[in-house]
Design a protein around this motif. Sequence first.
Motif, PDB file in Angstrom:
ATOM      1  N   SER A   1       0.835  -1.188   0.000  1.00  9.27           N
ATOM      2  CA  SER A   1       0.000   0.000   0.000  1.00  9.27           C
ATOM      3  C   SER A   1       0.872   1.241   0.000  1.00  9.27           C
ATOM      4  O   SER A   1       1.983   1.225   0.537  1.00  9.27           O
ATOM      5  CB  SER A   1      -0.902   0.023   1.238  1.00  9.27           C
ATOM      6  OG  SER A   1      -1.774  -1.072   1.266  1.00  9.27           O
ATOM      7  N   CYS A   2       0.368   2.302  -0.569  1.00 11.22           N
ATOM      8  CA  CYS A   2       1.065   3.594  -0.597  1.00 11.22           C
ATOM      9  C   CYS A   2       0.064   4.662  -0.178  1.00 11.22           C
ATOM     10  O   CYS A   2      -0.809   5.034  -0.973  1.00 11.22           O
ATOM     11  CB  CYS A   2       1.616   3.876  -1.974  1.00 11.22           C
ATOM     12  SG  CYS A   2       2.370   5.523  -2.162  1.00 11.22           S
ATOM     13  N   GLY A   3       0.176   5.126   1.046  1.00  7.05           N
ATOM     14  CA  GLY A   3      -0.688   6.180   1.538  1.00  7.05           C
ATOM     15  C   GLY A   3      -0.145   7.549   1.179  1.00  7.05           C
ATOM     16  O   GLY A   3       1.045   7.812   1.372  1.00  7.05           O
ATOM     17  N   VAL A   4      -1.004   8.408   0.637  1.00  7.07           N
ATOM     18  CA  VAL A   4      -0.609   9.756   0.223  1.00  7.07           C
ATOM     19  C   VAL A   4      -1.273  10.769   1.145  1.00  7.07           C
ATOM     20  O   VAL A   4      -2.476  10.704   1.382  1.00  7.07           O
ATOM     21  CB  VAL A   4      -1.006  10.020  -1.235  1.00  7.07           C
ATOM     22  CG1 VAL A   4      -0.651  11.453  -1.640  1.00  7.07           C
ATOM     23  CG2 VAL A   4      -0.325   9.012  -2.157  1.00  7.07           C
ATOM     24  N   SER A   5      -0.495  11.699   1.657  1.00  7.00           N
ATOM     25  CA  SER A   5      -1.039  12.775   2.487  1.00  7.00           C
ATOM     26  C   SER A   5      -0.531  14.118   1.988  1.00  7.00           C
ATOM     27  O   SER A   5       0.494  14.193   1.316  1.00  7.00           O
ATOM     28  CB  SER A   5      -0.649  12.575   3.953  1.00  7.00           C
ATOM     29  OG  SER A   5       0.753  12.599   4.114  1.00  7.00           O
ATOM     30  N   GLY A   6      -1.269  15.171   2.309  1.00  9.06           N
ATOM     31  CA  GLY A   6      -0.869  16.514   1.929  1.00  9.06           C
ATOM     32  C   GLY A   6      -1.467  16.998   0.632  1.00  9.06           C
ATOM     33  O   GLY A   6      -1.374  18.184   0.312  1.00  9.06           O
ATOM     34  N   SER A   7      -2.080  16.099  -0.132  1.00 11.68           N
ATOM     35  CA  SER A   7      -2.666  16.466  -1.414  1.00 11.68           C
ATOM     36  C   SER A   7      -3.530  15.303  -1.883  1.00 11.68           C
ATOM     37  O   SER A   7      -3.215  14.145  -1.579  1.00 11.68           O
ATOM     38  CB  SER A   7      -1.561  16.737  -2.431  1.00 11.68           C
ATOM     39  OG  SER A   7      -2.097  17.222  -3.646  1.00 11.68           O
TER      40      SER A   7
ATOM     41  N   LEU B   1      -4.917  12.250  -3.831  1.00 18.98           N
ATOM     42  CA  LEU B   1      -4.289  11.278  -4.722  1.00 18.98           C
ATOM     43  C   LEU B   1      -4.730  11.497  -6.166  1.00 18.98           C
ATOM     44  O   LEU B   1      -3.957  11.259  -7.097  1.00 18.98           O
ATOM     45  CB  LEU B   1      -4.661   9.860  -4.269  1.00 18.98           C
ATOM     46  CG  LEU B   1      -4.121   8.720  -5.120  1.00 18.98           C
ATOM     47  CD1 LEU B   1      -2.597   8.680  -5.039  1.00 18.98           C
ATOM     48  CD2 LEU B   1      -4.710   7.388  -4.678  1.00 18.98           C
ATOM     49  N   SER B   2      -5.944  11.974  -6.351  1.00 18.31           N
ATOM     50  CA  SER B   2      -6.487  12.153  -7.689  1.00 18.31           C
ATOM     51  C   SER B   2      -5.681  13.153  -8.518  1.00 18.31           C
ATOM     52  O   SER B   2      -5.828  13.207  -9.743  1.00 18.31           O
ATOM     53  CB  SER B   2      -7.948  12.616  -7.604  1.00 18.31           C
ATOM     54  OG  SER B   2      -8.045  13.825  -6.854  1.00 18.31           O
ATOM     55  N   THR B   3      -4.821  13.930  -7.864  1.00 18.11           N
ATOM     56  CA  THR B   3      -3.970  14.891  -8.565  1.00 18.11           C
ATOM     57  C   THR B   3      -2.899  14.204  -9.395  1.00 18.11           C
ATOM     58  O   THR B   3      -2.384  14.781 -10.369  1.00 18.11           O
ATOM     59  CB  THR B   3      -3.280  15.817  -7.546  1.00 18.11           C
ATOM     60  OG1 THR B   3      -4.263  16.425  -6.708  1.00 18.11           O
ATOM     61  CG2 THR B   3      -2.446  16.892  -8.227  1.00 18.11           C
TER      62      THR B   3
ATOM     63  N   ASN C   1      -7.119   7.843  -0.666  1.00 18.23           N
ATOM     64  CA  ASN C   1      -5.793   8.426  -0.898  1.00 18.23           C
ATOM     65  C   ASN C   1      -4.702   7.366  -0.839  1.00 18.23           C
ATOM     66  O   ASN C   1      -3.609   7.609  -0.298  1.00 18.23           O
ATOM     67  CB  ASN C   1      -5.509   9.549   0.103  1.00 18.23           C
ATOM     68  CG  ASN C   1      -5.596  10.924  -0.525  1.00 18.23           C
ATOM     69  OD1 ASN C   1      -6.339  11.130  -1.485  1.00 18.23           O
ATOM     70  ND2 ASN C   1      -4.837  11.871   0.004  1.00 18.23           N
ATOM     71  N   THR C   2      -4.978   6.208  -1.403  1.00 21.83           N
ATOM     72  CA  THR C   2      -4.044   5.087  -1.325  1.00 21.83           C
ATOM     73  C   THR C   2      -3.925   4.392  -2.679  1.00 21.83           C
ATOM     74  O   THR C   2      -4.931   4.170  -3.355  1.00 21.83           O
ATOM     75  CB  THR C   2      -4.501   4.078  -0.264  1.00 21.83           C
ATOM     76  OG1 THR C   2      -4.629   4.740   1.004  1.00 21.83           O
ATOM     77  CG2 THR C   2      -3.504   2.945  -0.129  1.00 21.83           C
TER      78      THR C   2
ATOM     79  N   TYR D   1      10.812  -1.751  -2.524  1.00 18.90           N
ATOM     80  CA  TYR D   1       9.769  -1.240  -3.419  1.00 18.90           C
ATOM     81  C   TYR D   1       9.382   0.172  -3.001  1.00 18.90           C
ATOM     82  O   TYR D   1       9.115   0.432  -1.821  1.00 18.90           O
ATOM     83  CB  TYR D   1       8.559  -2.154  -3.387  1.00 18.90           C
ATOM     84  CG  TYR D   1       8.756  -3.413  -4.193  1.00 18.90           C
ATOM     85  CD1 TYR D   1       9.635  -4.407  -3.763  1.00 18.90           C
ATOM     86  CD2 TYR D   1       8.103  -3.608  -5.412  1.00 18.90           C
ATOM     87  CE1 TYR D   1       9.850  -5.559  -4.514  1.00 18.90           C
ATOM     88  CE2 TYR D   1       8.309  -4.749  -6.166  1.00 18.90           C
ATOM     89  CZ  TYR D   1       9.185  -5.720  -5.710  1.00 18.90           C
ATOM     90  OH  TYR D   1       9.388  -6.852  -6.461  1.00 18.90           O
ATOM     91  N   TYR D   2       9.335   1.056  -3.988  1.00 21.11           N
ATOM     92  CA  TYR D   2       9.023   2.460  -3.760  1.00 21.11           C
ATOM     93  C   TYR D   2       7.770   2.849  -4.537  1.00 21.11           C
ATOM     94  O   TYR D   2       7.598   2.438  -5.684  1.00 21.11           O
ATOM     95  CB  TYR D   2      10.151   3.354  -4.263  1.00 21.11           C
ATOM     96  CG  TYR D   2      11.479   3.146  -3.591  1.00 21.11           C
ATOM     97  CD1 TYR D   2      12.384   2.209  -4.073  1.00 21.11           C
ATOM     98  CD2 TYR D   2      11.838   3.898  -2.471  1.00 21.11           C
ATOM     99  CE1 TYR D   2      13.608   2.011  -3.462  1.00 21.11           C
ATOM    100  CE2 TYR D   2      13.066   3.713  -1.859  1.00 21.11           C
ATOM    101  CZ  TYR D   2      13.938   2.767  -2.361  1.00 21.11           C
ATOM    102  OH  TYR D   2      15.166   2.578  -1.749  1.00 21.11           O
ATOM    103  N   CYS D   3       6.926   3.660  -3.918  1.00 24.60           N
ATOM    104  CA  CYS D   3       5.852   4.280  -4.685  1.00 24.60           C
ATOM    105  C   CYS D   3       6.237   5.722  -4.967  1.00 24.60           C
ATOM    106  O   CYS D   3       7.034   6.332  -4.243  1.00 24.60           O
ATOM    107  CB  CYS D   3       4.509   4.187  -3.981  1.00 24.60           C
ATOM    108  SG  CYS D   3       4.326   5.197  -2.504  1.00 24.60           S
ATOM    109  N   ALA D   4       5.678   6.251  -6.044  1.00 28.77           N
ATOM    110  CA  ALA D   4       6.002   7.597  -6.476  1.00 28.77           C
ATOM    111  C   ALA D   4       4.786   8.236  -7.122  1.00 28.77           C
ATOM    112  O   ALA D   4       3.905   7.536  -7.639  1.00 28.77           O
ATOM    113  CB  ALA D   4       7.168   7.564  -7.463  1.00 28.77           C
ATOM    114  N   ALA D   5       4.749   9.568  -7.084  1.00 32.03           N
ATOM    115  CA  ALA D   5       3.630  10.320  -7.636  1.00 32.03           C
ATOM    116  C   ALA D   5       4.150  11.356  -8.621  1.00 32.03           C
ATOM    117  O   ALA D   5       5.206  11.969  -8.401  1.00 32.03           O
ATOM    118  CB  ALA D   5       2.852  11.016  -6.516  1.00 32.03           C
ATOM    119  N   THR D   6       3.394  11.551  -9.700  1.00 26.12           N
ATOM    120  CA  THR D   6       3.791  12.524 -10.703  1.00 26.12           C
ATOM    121  C   THR D   6       2.601  13.361 -11.138  1.00 26.12           C
ATOM    122  O   THR D   6       1.487  12.845 -11.259  1.00 26.12           O
ATOM    123  CB  THR D   6       4.428  11.852 -11.926  1.00 26.12           C
ATOM    124  OG1 THR D   6       4.729  12.850 -12.904  1.00 26.12           O
ATOM    125  CG2 THR D   6       3.506  10.817 -12.557  1.00 26.12           C
TER     126      THR D   6
END
Length: 122
Positions: free
Chosen positions: A21-27, A29-31, A76-77, A93-98
């Motif tokens: 799982s990759c939890g995203v905070s601060g913005s 995920l749909s971005t 947001n995951t 393993y790394y998750c990343a956002a662009t």
Amino acid sequence: QVQLVESGGGTVQAGGSLRLSCGVSGSPLSTYAMGWFRQAPGQEREFVATIGRGGFTSYSGPVKGRFTISRDDGKNTAYLEMNSLRPEDTAVYYCAATFASDDSRPSSYDFWGRGTQVTVSS
């Protein structure tokens, strides 16, 4: 500030499964388009899978048919379901956002998690 936190790694026997799982905070995920990458000791970071904002997915050859990337914008995951694991899948393993479109190049990604270790024993 955007933060990504991976979880779900561990040690599994060959043929087993794990779900990262990759939890995203601060913005929201749909971005972002999201990607998973991995890095084994002494090797370069390599592309595993990516998923666009609309859900389009792409996989590297070695994992296609065994791994599934998905996203739940409401939670947001992002996820990486890994089946039929092999010893050669052992890596961090790394998750990343662009902000850009889904992409296989690490340089295209704006934010990264710290990684989670996956070890597959034979």
